[in-house]
Design a protein around this motif. Sequence first.
Motif, PDB file in Angstrom:
ATOM      1  N   PHE A   3      -1.166  24.527  16.528  1.00 28.77           N
ATOM      2  CA  PHE A   3      -1.671  25.894  16.645  1.00 28.77           C
ATOM      3  C   PHE A   3      -2.774  26.226  15.656  1.00 28.77           C
ATOM      4  N   LYS A  61      -4.259  30.931  13.967  1.00 30.01           N
ATOM      5  CA  LYS A  61      -3.394  31.512  14.994  1.00 30.01           C
ATOM      6  C   LYS A  61      -2.025  31.853  14.427  1.00 30.01           C
ATOM      7  N   LEU A  62      -1.513  31.012  13.533  1.00 32.92           N
ATOM      8  CA  LEU A  62      -0.217  31.303  12.924  1.00 32.92           C
ATOM      9  C   LEU A  62      -0.288  32.549  12.047  1.00 32.92           C
TER      10      LEU A  62
END
Length: 83
Positions: free
Chosen positions: A20, A24-25
Amino acid sequence: MGIFDWKHWVVILIVVVLVFGTKKLKNLGSDLGETIKGFRKAMNEEETKPEQPAQPAQSSAPLNQPQTIDAQAQKVEEPVKKD
């Protein structure tokens, strides 16, 4: 040993970051935090609101009297199609 071994969790964390990406995290964490804050705020507002007694609907029938609906059922027949 087992699924709760810290080494397994480190490997899973590395795979998630690789799949990811950190950006995005980070966005996912921010969105989750805002959602939790909104939920807590809504729960607090609900607790602080004083309960208002429900006002009964105004009707011509006296209270504690059953109300009936006068209706008549009718049978509706559909025409039969001939092939």
